[in-house]
Design an enzyme around this catalytic site. Structure first.
Site, PDB file in Angstrom:
ATOM      1  N   GLU A 304     -73.209  63.692 -19.549  1.00  0.00           N
ATOM      2  CA  GLU A 304     -73.472  62.507 -20.857  1.00  0.00           C
ATOM      3  C   GLU A 304     -74.655  63.028 -21.788  1.00  0.00           C
ATOM      4  OE1 GLU A 304     -73.341  58.668 -19.312  1.00  0.00           O
ATOM      5  OE2 GLU A 304     -71.357  58.627 -19.333  1.00  0.00           O
ATOM      6  N   ARG A 337     -77.091  63.392  -8.697  1.00  0.00           N
ATOM      7  CA  ARG A 337     -75.854  62.406  -9.035  1.00  0.00           C
ATOM      8  C   ARG A 337     -74.947  63.678  -9.396  1.00  0.00           C
ATOM      9  NH1 ARG A 337     -76.048  58.996 -13.537  1.00  0.00           N
ATOM     10  NH2 ARG A 337     -75.173  57.257 -12.428  1.00  0.00           N
ATOM     11  N   ASP A 378     -65.955  54.924 -13.266  1.00  0.00           N
ATOM     12  CA  ASP A 378     -67.302  54.386 -13.719  1.00  0.00           C
ATOM     13  C   ASP A 378     -67.370  52.900 -13.225  1.00  0.00           C
ATOM     14  OD1 ASP A 378     -69.968  54.270 -14.612  1.00  0.00           O
ATOM     15  OD2 ASP A 378     -69.353  54.686 -16.717  1.00  0.00           O
ATOM     16  N   GLU A 400     -73.383  55.288  -4.638  1.00  0.00           N
ATOM     17  CA  GLU A 400     -73.835  54.558  -5.979  1.00  0.00           C
ATOM     18  C   GLU A 400     -73.000  53.422  -6.143  1.00  0.00           C
ATOM     19  OE1 GLU A 400     -75.988  56.876  -8.973  1.00  0.00           O
ATOM     20  OE2 GLU A 400     -75.106  55.298 -10.426  1.00  0.00           O
ATOM     21  N   GLU A 406     -72.305  45.901 -15.585  1.00  0.00           N
ATOM     22  CA  GLU A 406     -71.838  46.320 -16.939  1.00  0.00           C
ATOM     23  C   GLU A 406     -70.315  46.165 -17.426  1.00  0.00           C
ATOM     24  OE1 GLU A 406     -72.460  50.724 -16.948  1.00  0.00           O
ATOM     25  OE2 GLU A 406     -71.535  50.832 -18.819  1.00  0.00           O
ATOM     26  N   HIS A 534     -61.060  50.914 -17.686  1.00  0.00           N
ATOM     27  CA  HIS A 534     -61.783  51.201 -18.752  1.00  0.00           C
ATOM     28  C   HIS A 534     -61.237  51.021 -20.225  1.00  0.00           C
ATOM     29  CE1 HIS A 534     -64.988  53.610 -20.438  1.00  0.00           C
ATOM     30  NE2 HIS A 534     -65.375  54.154 -19.336  1.00  0.00           N
TER      31      HIS A 534
HETATM   32  C1  GCV Z   1     -77.292  55.522 -17.108  1.00  0.00           C
HETATM   33  C2  GCV Z   1     -72.075  54.905 -17.687  1.00  0.00           C
HETATM   34  C3  GCV Z   1     -73.026  53.908 -18.203  1.00  0.00           C
HETATM   35  C4  GCV Z   1     -74.094  54.435 -18.747  1.00  0.00           C
HETATM   36  C5  GCV Z   1     -74.874  55.264 -17.429  1.00  0.00           C
HETATM   37  C6  GCV Z   1     -73.931  56.288 -16.992  1.00  0.00           C
HETATM   38  C7  GCV Z   1     -74.532  56.868 -15.733  1.00  0.00           C
HETATM   39  O1  GCV Z   1     -71.303  55.805 -18.503  1.00  0.00           O
HETATM   40  O2  GCV Z   1     -72.105  53.400 -19.474  1.00  0.00           O
HETATM   41  O3  GCV Z   1     -75.058  53.499 -19.405  1.00  0.00           O
HETATM   42  O4  GCV Z   1     -76.106  55.891 -17.897  1.00  0.00           O
HETATM   43  O5  GCV Z   1     -72.576  55.532 -16.600  1.00  0.00           O
HETATM   44  O6  GCV Z   1     -74.191  56.225 -14.507  1.00  0.00           O
HETATM   45  O7  GCV Z   1     -75.082  57.769 -15.853  1.00  0.00           O
END
Ligand code: GCV
Length: 718
Positions: A304, A337, A378, A400, A406, A534
């Protein structure tokens, strides 16, 4: 001071404490407010307490006894300097036990390991013992919880030791104190006032974590800022580490891969470049000067938009091992990660982490753990377990979980997450035949791992009750319990939490426990039934957005995941589709891949099916889907009814706070149902079945809703 003034002040002070407790600040450690049935029988405990003296951790243990026992018993405690036969409570390491107390140690001390403890009652007394100071602190907390829960202490013994080494919170806290995906206020870390100003919350945070066995905290967001590695911030980090150390908690930081360029003035961050390697080695030495027990680095790389070794044509192994080499002389670890997916990769996003990481199995240094999210996408309300758990036998895989909600209604929805965590941990990977559960992979027993770990993305912030929703405290608590022992049952966690947080009244437990346990299925039903996933609105992930199809990357769009059209709905991950199933063992792949054996909870995760497909109960897929949404709404209504019944057992403030939140949850459950069904109906063209009310608003209305200031949003995603 006159007597009258004194008593007025004393009264106000006590009232303030009680209010504080009632507002949730004291978490599951509200000793004075709790009401153990056996309190009277326990008064003997205050008689003469021997507490081993020495380290800061032992001082913390003594402090906990003072807070806990005096609160529970409402009695002045008498500490004695010597270990006598008639002490009522002895808290001492195995190696320091004397006289008849050493005879009370009737188990092998090997079983206690480095962090375990043994508690047993004997004639007129209780022994808490361990091999180490931290074991004693954990033992003290457990004893207090035991009493708080109303258990009897006669003829009782309890030996417990953690089965996971690194039990950590991951804070996605930014240096400006916003929290990515944080729904309980701002970051606890007041960087501006640190290092001088030590907020009482840091201490209470450490106490709460130690009480559930958490022994590590990553202070900063994985979307990292290199500044935290500069001296100005390291001094502040060191001040926090000094507080947490007294409770056995190590501090970790996120390492921004491009830090050598951003704060080191180098021209590259290539992990094979000698200057870069030296920079990290020196930076690490500097960190250890500030924080001698620094835990290590957590890294999100090439994910990302975060920089990583691939920017230089290098691999995850090159990146992780470079950092591992830097921390190794100090005993630190690197947690790398596996949450990676690429915009240039057109394969199913669910397959990408596996494809990228499995080839590296066995190549990481010994002090590297690979941290894998529980599912392949996610943190959805339900995902099958991540295929990596069954595929990297030579690498310690760290779990994790996301404690912050979220994708589960933020801190407005009551969702008891240990139920979700348990489902993942008890999933069978079949990596070495039946019974190779994810729990065994994580605790290291499946492949005889040297080190093991579990991380939870924190749901904690500056809200007075820490977690926003009072019941979200149970998710922090439950995460700690499961990190200590991944075999713990969600049922037991719920029961313990209710007892410690409210009361051990059986009727209340009978009401709240099923409500908590069922709350997870409720959120699945009203947000993502039958394996859908999602479907959230853009960026903030608050509320439904199944129609969104215009984002920069295909795999950021909900339409990518549900694939609804006139012919049906669902993501085909079988051989005829993306074949993500091939990443699981044959047994798992067969079960999920075959329509006869695939649990309906995962149906649309793995299969694209026509709207008139017949479900197990004879309903068509369309009717079944609509009824599931409705079931979710009904489940929230039932939660409200249950909460009304619980009213007699709790105080008014506690009742009203949760009642208001449940009302929001009901409103939003209906929003999810109506918006999703109206949208999917444009494809199915079918009427809603009986029992599902016709939405009162239009699809256009739902599409028009915008939430520019929803909390927790990542600014760069606006
Ligand atoms: C910290 C998802 C979340 C992001 C997060 C990412 C991750 O995409 O929306 O906010 O970033 O996971 O776990 O790295």
């Amino acid at each position: 001071m006159s007597k009258k003034i004194f008593f007025t002040l004393f009264f106000l002070f006590s009232l303030a404490n009680v209010l504080h407790a009632q507002q949730g600040y004291t978490l599951w450690m509200d000793y004075a407010g709790s009401n153990p049935q056996s309190r009277k029988n326990l008064k003997f405990l205050a008689k003469s307490i021997y507490m081993e003296a020495g380290s800061d951790i032992l001082k913390s243990a003594q402090n906990e006894i003072e807070i806990g026992l005096s609160g529970l018993l409402n009695e002045k405690l008498n500490f004695s300097d010597t270990m006598e036969n008639d002490n009522s409570l002895v808290v001492s390491k195995v190696s320091s036990l004397k006289g008849s107390w050493s005879q009370s140690m009737d188990v092998s001390s090997e079983k206690l390991g480095n962090e375990g403890f043994y508690i047993r009652s004997r004639d007129g007394g209780i022994l808490v013992t361990a091999n180490t100071d931290i074991g004693l602190l954990y033992g003290v907390f457990r004893l207090l919880q035991f009493i708080q829960a109303g258990h009897h202490l006669e003829d009782f013994s309890l030996l417990d030791a953690p089965s996971v080494d690194l039990r950590m919170l991951n804070h996605w806290d930014n240096l400006d104190r916003t929290i990515e995906r944080g729904y309980a206020g701002f970051s606890l870390w007041n960087w501006q006032k640190l290092p001088e100003y030590i907020d009482q919350r840091y201490i209470d945070y450490a106490r709460a974590n130690a009480s559930i066995g958490i022994n590590g905290t990553v202070l900063t967001n994985v979307n990292a800022n290199a500044l935290v590695l500069t001296p100005m911030y390291l001094e502040k980090v060191a001040a926090l580490a000094d507080v947490f150390r007294k409770y056995g908690i190590k501090v970790y930081l996120t390492a921004r891969f491009s830090a050598p360029m951003e704060i080191g003035g180098l021209e590259t961050a290539d992990p094979l470049n000698t200057e870069v390697r030296n920079w990290w080695a020196q930076k690490t030495n500097e960190i250890y000067k500030w924080i001698p027990d620094f835990g290590g680095f957590l890294v999100k790389a090439n994910s990302e938009g975060q920089p990583g070794p691939q920017n230089y044509g290098r691999t995850h192994v090159d990146g992780a091992n470079m950092l591992a080499e830097a921390v190794q002389p100090h005993g630190g670890v690197v947690i790398w990660r596996a949450f990676v997916y690429s915009e240039d990769d057109e394969t199913d996003r669910a397959k990408q982490a596996y494809a990228e990481f499995v080839p590296y199995d066995g190549q990481f240094m010994e002090n590297v753990l690979v941290q894998v999210k529980n599912g392949p996408i996610d943190f959805q309300s339900r995902e099958p377990f991540h295929p990596l758990f069954g595929a990297m036998s030579k690498t310690p895989l760290m779990m994790e979980f996301q404690i912050t909600q979220e994708y589960l209604g933020f801190s407005s929805h009551l969702v008891f997450l240990p139920k979700l965590f348990e489902e993942v941990l008890q999933s069978d990977t079949y990596v070495k035949g039946k019974g190779s559960t994810v729990a065994k992979v994580i605790d290291g027993s499946q492949h005889n791992k040297r080190i093991s770990g579990m991380a939870g993305v924190s749901n904690i912030g500056t809200d007075l009750n820490w977690t926003g929703h009072p019941f979200a405290q149970a998710n922090w608590f439950g995460f700690g319990r499961l990190a200590w022992n991944p075999e713990t049952k969600a049922n037991d966690i719920a029961e313990d939490w209710i007892k410690l947080t409210y009361t051990n009244n059986k009727e209340l437990i009978a009401l709240l426990k099923p409500m908590m346990i069922n709350s997870r299925e409720a959120v699945v039903n009203y947000m993502n039934p039958l394996g859908l996933h999602h479907l959230f609105d853009t960026g903030h992930h608050y509320g439904p957005g199944p129609w969104v199809d215009n984002l920069g990357r295909p795999d950021w769009n909900p339409t990518y995941y549900h694939k609804a059209d006139e012919n049906g709905i669902g993501f085909d991950r079988t051989k005829s589709g993306s074949n993500a199933l091939e990443q699981y063992s044959d047994e798992v792949s067969y079960t999920f891949g075959n329509l006869k054996t695939c649990p309906e909870t995962y149906l649309l995760w793995f299969h694209h099916l026509p709207w008139d497909y017949t479900l197990n109960n004879g309903n068509s897929l369309w009717d079944g889907l609509a009824l599931r949404y409705q079931e979710g709404v009904d489940q929230v209504s039932e939660m409200i009814e249950t909460w009304e019944k619980a009213r007699n057992f709790i105080n008014n403030d506690q009742y009203h706070e949760v009642k208001m939140l449940l009302d929001i949850q009901l409103k939003e459950a209906k929003w999810w149902r109506d918006a999703s069904l109206l949208y999917f109906q444009t494809f199915s063209g079918m009427e809603l079945p009986e029992g599902v009310p016709k939405p009162t608003k239009s699809l256009e209305y739902y599409k028009s809703l915008k939430f520019p200031f929803a909390p927790g949003i990542r600014p760069q995603w606006d």
